[in-house]
Design an enzyme around this catalytic site. Structure first.
Site, PDB file in Angstrom:
ATOM      1  N   GLY A  81      31.927  42.544  39.735  1.00 23.98           N
ATOM      2  CA  GLY A  81      31.494  43.013  38.418  1.00 23.98           C
ATOM      3  C   GLY A  81      30.694  44.290  38.543  1.00 23.98           C
ATOM      4  CB  CYS A  82      31.082  47.722  37.996  1.00 23.31           C
ATOM      5  SG  CYS A  82      32.434  48.053  36.851  1.00 23.31           S
TER       6      CYS A  82
END
Length: 666
Positions: A12-13
């Protein structure tokens, strides 16, 4: 029966657009190369995809978490795992190294816990934890900003007063768009606050987080008649900055309450979740937020008054202040102070009416603010197109996306570029934004829309001049950015000078020294590592030397490396270092190579760049006068060859490094 996987992962960014899925693909390819089964859960902008089930988590051997946002890692408690930022898993090599480290972390099978060394190695820094919590809030907030801002901007296409039923421009559909967009924008701060809190204190923190965010936008209500706190009065909000403070406050209050209520009987767990946590956390957070609302509002008001006070100083001073503030933190409190000032002045302008001095100044100020906010993402677009070879592929792709973000007044797209090199990228962005603001004021552009970027051009008075001002600012900033990246690139291409520690006599090493090419072996080459700093890398080398029978005391060897570093750094240029140790703990001469593609920070180098490759020389004390000098001189000579450096830095297999170094040490 649920399928069992060797590896499970979560990525996840902050924006949930590119890096999330790049890391997923890299992990899947790395697992396939190792003959392992893997399932990767992604936390993107559309939510959680490929979600891991409890059965799959229970059946997995190891876990890899590559994320800069909250991915509910507590689900993986008890599993050997590696936790890093998402940027550490964007290549197959780096992802493979993470999988290898996770597998190596498995200790006693009955306990299924990570080894002590790995646990220490993977412990997140406080800075990264805070960044992850903040980005969790930003990622959830961003969609509200985009949706609300664009819908509000589109509503102005029917006229700047099209939402007002008493105005001749009134349009029912436009009014509806304005209402929807306004609601979305008003939710920005509460959502930011709530999801910062949720990242820290999980689901129980959402309640105080939302409350803190609402207090941040409403402030402390006071009766205009009595000056006392009055639920029916009005307050001064402290916006974006208050949302951040409230989010962190809410999250850590929940952690505190968890400790306070830890001794309550387990049969009261349900009561804690549904009653105690929300009640006490909301009370504590609410009282603190109301208590600090005065000072926080004063800070925001002071910044707004500062900008208003510059209006008499002329276009250059005013435009410079607006540009610097908007580009300073790109969506942060300083940026928001300039933007809120612009919208406040615009509100006054619209109330005064078209043609008045108040209207002219307010709409001109708003145009300058909008121009300054649009420029930073466009600077990155110009730079990655004109100076493509100086940027990585991921930066190039992000810069192209920033064209869309910039054109729609979303400054945040430039943040990743700035965080990589705050100096000089931040000043470059400030220069570009300031030029656009100054020219906008000079040209007398008037923008009656508070958001929307180029979507609101139809209602901008002087739209062509506005676009020209923005393009000039973006081009000047883009040229400066390319120059910086070119200088950085050229530094990396320079010839690495011979190591200062090697005396001239070392070039002609004594003939009795044993053949140097036998000192480096494939099992002593470690690619795709991820070190916290120089000492972490040297510790890894020392421990591997003992494991592979090169030395018999890792602590003594580590001290020998540090003693050498204290005499003068072994960091060279172009991402290379040649640490060397003469030590009685070393049983046989050897070369150990470690490679960290993301760069080892804290290693003093001649060009101040991070170290990507360390070629460590390990010499028995008895051979220090011959073997040591021969190895050192040959490595120093090899580092002077650009082709050698490029080959080693670009290697994806240990055999490639072995071939390159063996040929040079022969």
């Amino acid at each position: 029966m649920a399928q069992q996987y060797d590896v499970i992962a979560a990525t996840g960014c902050p924006t949930g657009i590119a890096h999330t899925f790049m890391a997923k693909e890299a992990l899947e390819k790395a697992a396939a190369e190792r003959g392992l089964t893997i399932k990767v859960e992604t936390h993107g902008q559309v939510g959680i995809e490929n979600e891991l089930t409890p059965a799959e988590i229970a059946g997995a051997r190891v876990v890899v978490v590559a994320a800069d946002k909250d991915v509910q890692a507590e689900r993986f408690a008890g599993k050997p795992q590696v936790t890093v930022g998402v940027s550490k898993a964007l290549s197959v090599e780096a992802a493979g190294a993470l999988i290898d480290r996770a597998l190596a972390a498995k200790g006693d099978a009955s306990k299924v816990v990570a080894a002590a060394d790995d646990a220490a190695e993977e412990k997140e820094s406080i800075g990264h934890q805070l960044y992850k919590h903040l980005m969790n809030g930003v990622s959830h907030m961003l969609v509200f900003v985009v949706a609300g801002g664009v819908l509000t901007a589109v509503s102005f296409l029917w006229g700047i007063m099209s939402f007002d039923s008493t105005n001749v421009q009134y349009n029912t559909f436009a009014a509806m768009l304005k209402i929807i967009g306004g609601i979305a924008m008003n939710l920005m701060v509460p959502v930011l606050s709530a999801y910062i809190a949720e990242s820290i204190g999980k689901r129980p923190a959402l309640v105080p987080g939302f409350v803190a965010g609402m207090i941040a936008i409403t402030g402390l209500p006071v009766s205009p008649e009595t000056g006392l706190i009055d639920a029916g009065g009005s307050g001064v909000g402290f916006g974006f900055l208050g949302g951040i403070v409230g989010g962190f406050l809410s999250g850590y209050v929940i952690l505190l309450l968890e400790k306070v209520f830890a001794k309550l009987p387990q049969n009261l767990n349900g009561l804690k979740a549904i009653f105690l946590y929300p009640l006490f956390s909301t009370f504590i957070v609410g009282m603190v937020m109301l208590g600090i609302s005065g000072p926080m509002a004063a800070i925001n008001t002071a910044m707004m008054d500062f900008l208003k006070g510059l209006s008499a100083s002329g276009p250059i001073v005013l435009g410079l202040a607006i540009g610097c503030m908007c580009a300073f933190d790109m969506g942060g409190p300083v940026n928001k102070a300039a933007y809120v000032t612009g919208t406040a002045m615009l509100t006054e302008a619209l109330a005064a009416g078209v043609g008045t001095d108040t209207y002219n100044f307010g709409t001109n100020f708003m145009a300058a603010v909008s121009a300054a906010c649009i420029v930073p993402p466009l600077i990155t677009t110009f730079a990655v197109v004109v100076g493509k070879k100086y940027f990585s592929q991921e930066d190039h792709d992000a810069g192209i996306v920033n064209f869309i973000l910039g054109c729609t007044h979303i400054t945040e797209g430039a943040i990743p570029f700035m965080t990589k090199n705050i100096w000089p990228v931040m000043p470059i962005m400030m220069i570009g934004s300031s030029i656009a603001s100054i020219l906008t004021i000079f040209f007398g552009v008037h923008d009656p829309a508070p958001h929307g970027g180029f979507l609101v051009l139809p209602v901008v008075d002087g739209g062509l001049q506005w676009v020209i001002a923005i393009l000039i600012g973006a081009i000047v900033g883009g040229i400066l950015f390319v120059i910086f990246k070119k200088v950085e690139y050229d530094k990396k291409q320079k010839v690495v000078p011979a190591v200062e520690a090697a005396p001239a006599a070392a070039v002609a090493a004594p003939a009795e020294a044993p053949a140097a090419d036998g000192f480096v072996k494939e099992e002593n080459i470690f690619l795709g590592q991820d070190f916290a700093g120089r000492d972490d890398a040297l510790s890894f080398i020392s421990n591997e030397a003992v494991k592979n029978g090169i030395a018999d005391d890792a602590d003594a060897l580590m001290q020998a490396f540090l003693d050498r570093e204290s005499e003068g750094t072994t960091g060279m240029m172009d991402g290379f270092a040649i640490p060397h140790a003469k030590c009685a703990a070393v049983k046989t001469p050897a070369v150990i190579v470690v490679k960290d593609d993301s760069g080892v920070a804290g290693w003093d180098t001649m060009d101040q760049a991070p170290v990507n490759v360390a070629i460590a020389l390990l010499i028995p004390e008895a051979q220090a006068g011959t073997t040591h000098l021969k190895l050192l001189s040959k490595v120093a000579e090899a580092l002077m060859d650009e082709d050698f450096r490029a080959t080693v830095k670009g290697a994806t297999e240990a055999s490639q490094v072995l071939d390159a170094i063996s040929g040079r040490l022969a």
